[in-house]
Design a protein around this motif. Structure first.
Motif, PDB file in Angstrom:
ATOM      1  N   ILE A 156       0.821  -1.209   0.000  1.00 20.58           N
ATOM      2  CA  ILE A 156       0.000   0.000   0.000  1.00 20.58           C
ATOM      3  C   ILE A 156       0.859   1.265   0.000  1.00 20.58           C
ATOM      4  CG2 ILE A 156      -1.579   1.351   1.471  1.00 20.58           C
ATOM      5  CD1 ILE A 156      -2.846  -1.466   2.169  1.00 20.58           C
ATOM      6  N   CYS A 157       1.959   1.240   0.736  1.00 23.44           N
ATOM      7  CA  CYS A 157       2.798   2.444   0.869  1.00 23.44           C
ATOM      8  C   CYS A 157       4.033   2.426  -0.031  1.00 23.44           C
ATOM      9  CB  CYS A 157       3.223   2.627   2.316  1.00 23.44           C
ATOM     10  SG  CYS A 157       1.850   2.907   3.439  1.00 23.44           S
ATOM     11  N   LYS A 158       4.234   1.296  -0.734  1.00 25.15           N
ATOM     12  CA  LYS A 158       5.361   1.170  -1.665  1.00 25.15           C
ATOM     13  C   LYS A 158       6.714   1.404  -0.989  1.00 25.15           C
ATOM     14  CE  LYS A 158       2.621   2.302  -5.770  1.00 25.15           C
ATOM     15  NZ  LYS A 158       1.337   2.140  -5.064  1.00 25.15           N
ATOM     16  N   THR A 159       6.836   0.876   0.216  1.00 27.30           N
ATOM     17  CA  THR A 159       8.098   0.942   0.948  1.00 27.30           C
ATOM     18  C   THR A 159       8.136  -0.174   1.988  1.00 27.30           C
ATOM     19  OG1 THR A 159       9.594   2.381   2.208  1.00 27.30           O
ATOM     20  CG2 THR A 159       7.262   2.531   2.739  1.00 27.30           C
ATOM     21  N   GLN A 160       9.329  -0.550   2.414  1.00 26.90           N
ATOM     22  CA  GLN A 160       9.482  -1.572   3.451  1.00 26.90           C
ATOM     23  C   GLN A 160       9.420  -0.925   4.836  1.00 26.90           C
ATOM     24  OE1 GLN A 160      10.426  -5.290   2.774  1.00 26.90           O
ATOM     25  NE2 GLN A 160       9.111  -4.477   1.171  1.00 26.90           N
ATOM     26  N   PHE A 161       8.998  -1.695   5.826  1.00 26.08           N
ATOM     27  CA  PHE A 161       8.833  -1.191   7.187  1.00 26.08           C
ATOM     28  C   PHE A 161       9.692  -1.979   8.167  1.00 26.08           C
ATOM     29  CE2 PHE A 161       5.178   0.489   5.062  1.00 26.08           C
ATOM     30  CZ  PHE A 161       4.857   1.656   5.725  1.00 26.08           C
ATOM     31  N   ASP A 162      10.062  -1.329   9.264  1.00 29.85           N
ATOM     32  CA  ASP A 162      10.775  -1.976  10.361  1.00 29.85           C
ATOM     33  C   ASP A 162       9.745  -2.681  11.239  1.00 29.85           C
ATOM     34  OD1 ASP A 162      11.965  -2.537  12.865  1.00 29.85           O
ATOM     35  OD2 ASP A 162      13.396  -0.900  12.654  1.00 29.85           O
ATOM     36  N   LYS A 163       9.722  -4.011  11.185  1.00 29.31           N
ATOM     37  CA  LYS A 163       8.695  -4.774  11.905  1.00 29.31           C
ATOM     38  C   LYS A 163       8.748  -4.520  13.409  1.00 29.31           C
ATOM     39  CE  LYS A 163       9.696  -8.916  10.628  1.00 29.31           C
ATOM     40  NZ  LYS A 163       9.598 -10.389  10.637  1.00 29.31           N
ATOM     41  N   GLU A 164       9.962  -4.424  13.955  1.00 31.83           N
ATOM     42  CA  GLU A 164      10.091  -4.248  15.399  1.00 31.83           C
ATOM     43  C   GLU A 164       9.556  -2.886  15.846  1.00 31.83           C
ATOM     44  OE1 GLU A 164      13.982  -4.689  17.894  1.00 31.83           O
ATOM     45  OE2 GLU A 164      13.070  -6.669  17.573  1.00 31.83           O
ATOM     46  N   GLN A 165       9.786  -1.876  15.030  1.00 29.69           N
ATOM     47  CA  GLN A 165       9.272  -0.553  15.363  1.00 29.69           C
ATOM     48  C   GLN A 165       7.742  -0.553  15.370  1.00 29.69           C
ATOM     49  OE1 GLN A 165      10.591   2.590  12.752  1.00 29.69           O
ATOM     50  NE2 GLN A 165       9.800   4.208  14.072  1.00 29.69           N
ATOM     51  N   VAL A 166       7.155  -1.225  14.368  1.00 25.49           N
ATOM     52  CA  VAL A 166       5.692  -1.345  14.326  1.00 25.49           C
ATOM     53  C   VAL A 166       5.195  -2.101  15.557  1.00 25.49           C
ATOM     54  CG1 VAL A 166       3.717  -2.257  13.035  1.00 25.49           C
ATOM     55  CG2 VAL A 166       5.636  -1.245  11.792  1.00 25.49           C
ATOM     56  N   LEU A 167       5.881  -3.189  15.910  1.00 26.49           N
ATOM     57  CA  LEU A 167       5.513  -3.987  17.079  1.00 26.49           C
ATOM     58  C   LEU A 167       5.486  -3.141  18.347  1.00 26.49           C
ATOM     59  CD1 LEU A 167       5.174  -6.673  18.731  1.00 26.49           C
ATOM     60  CD2 LEU A 167       7.680  -6.784  18.764  1.00 26.49           C
ATOM     61  N   PHE A 168       6.565  -2.401  18.606  1.00 16.93           N
ATOM     62  CA  PHE A 168       6.642  -1.623  19.851  1.00 16.93           C
ATOM     63  C   PHE A 168       5.572  -0.535  19.898  1.00 16.93           C
ATOM     64  CE2 PHE A 168      11.333  -2.921  20.056  1.00 16.93           C
ATOM     65  CZ  PHE A 168      11.047  -3.970  20.905  1.00 16.93           C
ATOM     66  N   ASN A 169       5.273   0.064  18.756  1.00 16.29           N
ATOM     67  CA  ASN A 169       4.204   1.075  18.717  1.00 16.29           C
ATOM     68  C   ASN A 169       2.850   0.464  19.063  1.00 16.29           C
ATOM     69  OD1 ASN A 169       6.221   2.812  17.707  1.00 16.29           O
ATOM     70  ND2 ASN A 169       4.751   3.892  16.429  1.00 16.29           N
ATOM     71  N   ILE A 170       2.599  -0.730  18.515  1.00 12.00           N
ATOM     72  CA  ILE A 170       1.329  -1.402  18.772  1.00 12.00           C
ATOM     73  C   ILE A 170       1.202  -1.779  20.246  1.00 12.00           C
ATOM     74  CG2 ILE A 170       0.024  -3.541  18.366  1.00 12.00           C
ATOM     75  CD1 ILE A 170       0.953  -3.377  15.429  1.00 12.00           C
ATOM     76  N   ILE A 171       2.254  -2.346  20.828  1.00  7.84           N
ATOM     77  CA  ILE A 171       2.196  -2.749  22.239  1.00  7.84           C
ATOM     78  C   ILE A 171       1.981  -1.541  23.136  1.00  7.84           C
ATOM     79  CG2 ILE A 171       3.428  -3.851  24.142  1.00  7.84           C
ATOM     80  CD1 ILE A 171       2.444  -5.757  21.887  1.00  7.84           C
ATOM     81  N   GLU A 172       2.627  -0.444  22.827  1.00  6.99           N
ATOM     82  CA  GLU A 172       2.457   0.771  23.627  1.00  6.99           C
ATOM     83  C   GLU A 172       1.004   1.249  23.576  1.00  6.99           C
ATOM     84  OE1 GLU A 172       3.302   3.321  26.401  1.00  6.99           O
ATOM     85  OE2 GLU A 172       4.787   1.895  25.641  1.00  6.99           O
ATOM     86  N   LYS A 173       0.407   1.207  22.381  1.00  7.93           N
ATOM     87  CA  LYS A 173      -1.000   1.619  22.239  1.00  7.93           C
ATOM     88  C   LYS A 173      -1.932   0.630  22.953  1.00  7.93           C
ATOM     89  CE  LYS A 173      -0.508   5.310  19.636  1.00  7.93           C
ATOM     90  NZ  LYS A 173      -0.870   6.658  20.140  1.00  7.93           N
ATOM     91  N   ILE A 174      -1.604  -0.651  22.914  1.00  4.94           N
ATOM     92  CA  ILE A 174      -2.418  -1.647  23.624  1.00  4.94           C
ATOM     93  C   ILE A 174      -2.408  -1.353  25.122  1.00  4.94           C
ATOM     94  CG2 ILE A 174      -2.491  -4.074  24.356  1.00  4.94           C
ATOM     95  CD1 ILE A 174      -1.753  -4.867  21.505  1.00  4.94           C
ATOM     96  N   LYS A 175      -1.239  -1.066  25.680  1.00  7.26           N
ATOM     97  CA  LYS A 175      -1.141  -0.740  27.109  1.00  7.26           C
ATOM     98  C   LYS A 175      -2.019   0.466  27.451  1.00  7.26           C
ATOM     99  CE  LYS A 175       3.559  -2.448  27.954  1.00  7.26           C
ATOM    100  NZ  LYS A 175       4.952  -2.042  28.285  1.00  7.26           N
ATOM    101  N   GLN A 176      -1.958   1.501  26.621  1.00  7.84           N
ATOM    102  CA  GLN A 176      -2.752   2.707  26.865  1.00  7.84           C
ATOM    103  C   GLN A 176      -4.250   2.401  26.815  1.00  7.84           C
ATOM    104  OE1 GLN A 176      -1.473   5.649  23.987  1.00  7.84           O
ATOM    105  NE2 GLN A 176       0.656   5.585  24.687  1.00  7.84           N
ATOM    106  N   ASN A 177      -4.662   1.613  25.819  1.00  6.56           N
ATOM    107  CA  ASN A 177      -6.091   1.336  25.658  1.00  6.56           C
ATOM    108  C   ASN A 177      -6.634   0.374  26.710  1.00  6.56           C
ATOM    109  OD1 ASN A 177      -6.100   3.043  23.500  1.00  6.56           O
ATOM    110  ND2 ASN A 177      -6.734   1.542  21.984  1.00  6.56           N
ATOM    111  N   VAL A 178      -5.814  -0.591  27.139  1.00  7.10           N
ATOM    112  CA  VAL A 178      -6.255  -1.493  28.209  1.00  7.10           C
ATOM    113  C   VAL A 178      -6.510  -0.699  29.485  1.00  7.10           C
ATOM    114  CG1 VAL A 178      -5.497  -3.368  29.734  1.00  7.10           C
ATOM    115  CG2 VAL A 178      -5.247  -3.594  27.261  1.00  7.10           C
TER     116      VAL A 178
END
Length: 242
Positions: A151-173
């Motif tokens: 979709i974005c025509k670029t590669q992503f850092d999986k670990e960076q995406v992971l840490f962002n998601i976990i941080e948001k999960i903590k906030q929402n829980v």
């Protein structure tokens, strides 16, 4: 956050559930795998993923709910966490397709599976599974699937995406008990095709037109029908034809 990295596993959810039965786990213990041989989706569907390209993870969440009547509050908290984390990477046209698919435009880029355990004292612990297509570019025979890279025509850092998601999960829980109304408002605003006339198919293979209005507190999809009535549907009772 305790992070357990695996090369290959049958299912990160099954691994984490087994671990939680054997030992006391820290809250937000995370298991990730490069390859999953028996990934599960909603109601026994299969989640396929190309090895090493995507995020395959499960998170153990200890006592996120006051009682079983709040179970869907956790669903919306997790789905919102994923979407808001991806928004920080400027992924376009994100939405949540009921109950727990993550969409960009009309393409599915992720899926969530939450498995809850009710304890004898009435508390609930949860294992949250997430499959998110990150850098996979081949989706042969999967016309409705895509990835961040496509979709974005670029590669992503999986670990960076992971840490962002976990941080948001903590906030929402944390918000599940303090401000569930806020989570519901944000979730409803991001519902895929909400307010748009759409064709559906029911469990009897009968097609009909309807407009998604929202989701009930028990997690059922609320659809406005052509006779101006609103019906509620559970998982596998309705299919959106998009």
């Amino acid at each position: 956050m305790k992070l357990i990295k695996l090369d290959a596993i049958d299912s990160t959810n099954e691994f984490l559930k087994g671990l939680s039965n054997k030992q006391e786990l820290d809250n937000f213990t995370v298991v990730i795998a490069e390859k999953q041989t028996k990934g599960k989706g909603q109601m026994g569907s299969v989640w396929d993923s190309e090895e090493g390209k995507n995020l395959i993870l499960s998170v153990f969440i200890k006592d996120p709910l006051l009682n079983v009547n709040q179970i869907y509050n956790l669903n919306i908290a997790i789905a919102l966490a994923v979407v808001t984390a991806l928004e920080s990477f400027n992924i376009p046209e994100l939405s949540i397709k009921w109950p727990n698919d993550i969409m960009s435009y009309n393409f599915k880029i992720g899926g969530i599976l939450i498995e809850n355990s009710l304890k004898s004292d009435g508390t609930v612990s949860s294992v949250v599974g997430l499959g998110l297509n990150i850098n996979q570019t081949n989706f042969e025979n999967l016309p409705k699937a895509s990835s961040l890279a496509v979709i974005c025509k670029t590669q992503f850092d999986k670990e960076q995406v992971l840490f962002n998601i976990i941080e948001k999960i903590k906030q929402n829980v944390d918000l599940v008990q303090r401000e569930p109304q806020y989570l519901w408002l944000q979730y409803t605003e991001r519902l895929f095709k909400k307010g748009v006339p759409m064709p559906f198919k029911n469990k009897f293979d009968k097609n009909f037109m309807g407009i998604i209005q929202g989701v009930s507190p028990m997690g059922k999809l609320q659809v406005l029908l052509e006779d101006d009535s609103v019906s509620q549907f559970g998982i596998k009772e309705i299919q959106m034809l998009y």
